[in-house]
Enzyme design. Structure first.
Site, PDB file in Angstrom:
ATOM      1  N   THR A 288      -3.159   5.147  -4.117  1.00 24.70           N
ATOM      2  CA  THR A 288      -2.098   5.888  -3.415  1.00 24.70           C
ATOM      3  C   THR A 288      -0.730   5.669  -4.054  1.00 24.70           C
ATOM      4  O   THR A 288       0.123   6.551  -4.004  1.00 24.70           O
ATOM      5  CB  THR A 288      -2.044   5.472  -1.935  1.00 24.70           C
ATOM      6  OG1 THR A 288      -1.971   4.042  -1.849  1.00 24.70           O
ATOM      7  CG2 THR A 288      -3.276   5.942  -1.190  1.00 24.70           C
ATOM      8  N   THR A 289      -0.508   4.496  -4.656  1.00 22.77           N
ATOM      9  CA  THR A 289       0.747   4.254  -5.383  1.00 22.77           C
ATOM     10  C   THR A 289       0.678   4.910  -6.762  1.00 22.77           C
ATOM     11  O   THR A 289       1.648   5.530  -7.213  1.00 22.77           O
ATOM     12  CB  THR A 289       0.996   2.742  -5.530  1.00 22.77           C
ATOM     13  OG1 THR A 289       0.887   2.114  -4.255  1.00 22.77           O
ATOM     14  CG2 THR A 289       2.373   2.468  -6.100  1.00 22.77           C
TER      15      THR A 289
ATOM     16  N   ASP B 278      -9.143  -0.185   2.220  1.00 20.27           N
ATOM     17  CA  ASP B 278      -9.103   0.291   0.840  1.00 20.27           C
ATOM     18  C   ASP B 278     -10.375  -0.094   0.087  1.00 20.27           C
ATOM     19  O   ASP B 278     -10.918   0.697  -0.691  1.00 20.27           O
ATOM     20  CB  ASP B 278      -7.880  -0.284   0.117  1.00 20.27           C
ATOM     21  CG  ASP B 278      -6.600   0.469   0.459  1.00 20.27           C
ATOM     22  OD1 ASP B 278      -6.686   1.392   1.288  1.00 20.27           O
ATOM     23  OD2 ASP B 278      -5.535   0.142  -0.091  1.00 20.27           O
TER      24      ASP B 278
ATOM     25  N   ASP C 188       0.849  -1.188   0.000  1.00 19.59           N
ATOM     26  CA  ASP C 188       0.000   0.000   0.000  1.00 19.59           C
ATOM     27  C   ASP C 188       0.887   1.241   0.000  1.00 19.59           C
ATOM     28  O   ASP C 188       1.681   1.448   0.926  1.00 19.59           O
ATOM     29  CB  ASP C 188      -0.909  -0.013   1.233  1.00 19.59           C
ATOM     30  CG  ASP C 188      -1.817   1.202   1.284  1.00 19.59           C
ATOM     31  OD1 ASP C 188      -2.624   1.366   0.352  1.00 19.59           O
ATOM     32  OD2 ASP C 188      -1.706   1.977   2.240  1.00 19.59           O
TER      33      ASP C 188
END
Length: 516
Positions: A101-102, A384, A68
Site C-alpha cells: 500500500t505504501t 497484511d 502501513d
C-alpha cells in the site's frame, strides 16, 4: 497596401492562439498535491522505514502508531481531490493485494514527477497517458518472466513471503511467530472444492490486552469474547458438550408495546410469579430433554437474555453454561465439542470451545499485547500477512523483493524504449526511470548511500543477476532470493497497474468544475 492586407487576411484566420494556462495550472496543482501525499508516506517504505503517529483532533484524542500506507492515508484529512485519489489508490491496493500500500503511492508520486517534466518539455498529456498504459502492460509481462511458481503445500515458501510482509512493520521482531501462525490460519480455511479462493472473513481476530505479542495464539475452535453467565453457580467447564445456539430468551415474555400492569392483590402477584416459574421451567425441561448442556444465546434488545431464576434452573437441572435460548429444540440441531470452558485471558475472560466435531473451515486468532497501540498494530500486521497468503492462493507465483523487480523492469523498459520511435519512446524512457524510486527509497530509509546502491544494483542487473536486491540488514547488494526476501507476484503486478491507472487519470484532468 490594400493588396498586402488582402494577402495577409487568410493567414490571420489560420493562426489562432489558445490560452492553455488554466489547464496547465490545474494539472500542475493536481500533480503537486498528489506528490505531496506520496512524499508524506515515502519515509515509511521498507524494513527500515519510519513509523507515523496519527493523532485525532476530536475529544477522544485517539492515537495510532503505524507505518502501513493504507492506514496512514485513510486517517489523513485530505481536501484536494487529486490527493484523495492517492488515498483511494492505496485503499484499492489494500483490497486487491493487502500489501504494497505504501509502494503503490510512492510509485505513483514518482511517475507524476516524471510526467510533470514531460509536460514541461512539451509532451501532450494524452501521449504521456497512452505511453503509460503501454508501459504498464509491458511491465506486467516482465514481472511474469521473473516469477517463480509455488504450490500451497510448500509451507516454507509461504512463511518466507509472510515474513517479508511483516519485516517492515512495528512488530517485525515477532515475525518468526506471526508468519507461521498466519500461514496455518489461512491454509486451515481454504476449501479444497475451491482451492483458488480464500475468504479472510473466515478468520476471526480477537484482541485481548495483557501479556506480549509472543502470547498470540491460533485456536482450532471458537473463542467468544464474553464471560459465561453462571451467577446461579453454573459450571465454568463442560466436557462432551452438546451445544445449542438459540435466538430466543430464557425469560418471561413481554408485550410488544410499552405498558404497565398494576397488581393490587397479593394473590394476583403470587399467581404472576407462579406462571413465570412454570413458563421458565417448561422451557428448561425442553432444553434438558434434548440433552443440551451448553447454550449460546443471541441477545435481544427487547428482552433480557436470562434472568436469575432461569440461571438457577439451568445451573441446577442442566449443569450447563447458559448463553442463549431456543424454540423447536431438537437433538439434531445441537453441535458437539470435546470441551467448552471459561478461561482468563489478560484482563478479562473468554469462552473457549475446542474439539468441535465436524468443524467448519474457520479459524480464530487471539492477539495479545502490552498496550492497545501494540495490539492494534499487531492486528493490522497480521492482516497484511494473511493478505499475502491470499495473494498466493489466488495467483501462485513468487518474485524477489528488495527492489529487484523494479530495477529489472526499469532496465528492460528503457531498452524497449530504444526500439520505439517519437514521443512514445521518450515518454516510456522517462517513466522507466521513475521505477527506480523504490530501490532508491529502500536504500535511503535504511541509511545507505542511495546513489551508489542503485548504481551498483543497475550494474548487477545489467550482468544478468535479475534477483539481485538491496539487503538492508547487511547494507549491501545480495541475491535476495537466497536471503528469503520474497513477495507474491500479485502484489507487484497490482501496484504497477493501479499506479499507472491513477497517474493516467490525473494527467487527463485539465479543469476542476465546482457545482453547488
Amino acid at each position: 497596401m490594400a493588396a498586402a492586407a488582402a494577402a495577409a487576411a487568410p493567414s490571420r484566420k489560420t493562426e489562432t492562439y489558445t490560452d492553455t494556462k488554466r489547464r496547465d495550472d490545474v494539472r500542475g496543482a493536481n500533480i503537486a498535491a498528489a506528490r505531496a501525499v506520496a512524499d508524506a508516506v515515502r519515509t515509511s517504505l521498507g524494513p527500515r522505514g519510519m513509523d507515523k503517529m496519527i493523532c485525532s483532533g476530536d475529544q477522544a484524542q485517539e492515537v495510532i502508531i503505524t507505518n502501513d500506507g493504507a492506514t496512514i492515508l485513510s486517517r489523513m484529512a485530505l481536501l484536494q481531490p487529486a490527493a484523495r485519489m492517492l488515498a483511494e489508490l492505496s485503499r484499492s491496493q489494500d483490497a486487491a493485494a493487502g500489501d504494497g500500500t505504501t509502494t503503490v503511492v510512492v510509485l505513483a508520486g514518482s511517475l507524476l514527477r516524471r510526467a510533470q517534466s514531460l509536460l514541461s518539455a512539451g509532451a501532450h498529456p494524452t501521449a504521456a497517458a497512452d505511453a503509460l498504459h503501454r508501459l504498464a502492460t509491458r511491465a506486467v509481462e516482465i514481472l511474469h518472466g521473473m516469477a517463480i511458481p509455488i504450490e500451497l503445500s510448500d509451507r516454507e515458501s509461504l512463511v518466507k513471503s509472510a515474513s517479508t510482509a511483516l519485516n517492515s512493520k512495528v512488530v517485525s521482531q515477532y515475525s518468526t511467530l506471526l508468519s507461521p501462525l498466519a500461514v496455518d490460519a489461512a491454509l486451515s480455511v481454504v476449501d479444497p472444492a475451491h482451492p483458488d479462493l480464500l475468504d479472510l472473513r473466515d478468520i476471526r481476530i480477537i484482541k485481548k490486552l495483557g501479556g506480549t505479542v509472543d502470547d498470540t495464539e491460533l485456536v482450532t475452535g471458537l473463542i467468544f469474547d464474553k464471560k459465561a453467565s453462571h451467577a446461579a453457580g453454573g459450571p465454568t467447564r463442560v466436557e462432551n458438550a452438546k451445544i445449542a445456539v438459540i435466538q430466543f430468551q430464557i425469560s418471561p415474555p413481554k408485550t410488544d408495546i410499552e405498558q404497565s400492569v398494576i397488581v393490587s392483590d397479593y394473590a394476583q402477584m403470587d399467581r404472576i410469579l407462579r406462571e413465570e416459574r412454570n413458563y421458565i421451567l417448561g422451557m428448561v425441561k425442553k432444553i434438558k430433554a434434548a440433552g443440551c448442556n451448553v447454550l449460546l444465546i443471541q441477545k435481544s434488545i427487547l428482552r433480557d437474555a436470562v434472568t436469575d431464576l432461569s440461571l438457577h434452573y439451568l445451573a441446577k437441572t442442566l449443569n450447563c453454561l447458559p448463553i442463549a435460548n431456543i424454540e423447536h429444540f431438537r437433538t439434531d440441531k445441537l453441535g458437539y465439542a470435546d470441551v467448552v470452558e471459561e478461561i482468563s485471558v489478560g484482563e478479562g475472560k473468554v469462552v473457549k470451545i475446542t474439539g468441535i466435531r465436524d468443524m467448519g473451515r474457520t479459524a480464530t486468532v487471539v492477539v495479545r499485547g502490552s498496550n492497545q497501540l501494540v495490539i492494534d498494530e499487531a492486528e493490522r500486521s497480521l492482516h497484511d500477512a494473511l493478505c499475502v497468503i491470499r495473494c498466493l492462493v489466488n495467483k501462485r507465483f513468487l518474485i524477489a523483493g528488495g527492489g529487484a523487480p523494479e530495477i529489472e523492469m526499469s532496465m528492460q523498459l528503457a531498452a524497449w524504449a530504444k526500439e520505439l520511435r517519437g514521443m512514445e519512446s521518450y515518454c516510456i524512457k522517462e517513466f522507466a526511470d521513475a521505477l527506480e524510486v523504490i530501490p532508491y527509497t529502500l536504500a535511503e530509509n535504511a541509511g545507505l548511500n542511495p546513489i551508489s546502491i542503485v548504481t551498483e544494483l543497475r550494474n548487477r542487473h545489467a550482468r544478468g543477476e535479475k534477483n539481485a536486491g538491496i539487503n538492508v540488514r547487511k547494507g549491501q547488494i545480495t541475491n535476495i532470493l537466497e536471503e528469503n526476501v520474497v513477495q507474491p507476484l500479485l502484489v507487484s503486478t497490482s501496484a504497477i497497474t493501479l499506479a499507472c491507472e491513477c497517474v493516467r487519470m490525473i494527467l487527463k484532468i485539465d479543469d476542476i468544475v465546482t457545482v453547488r
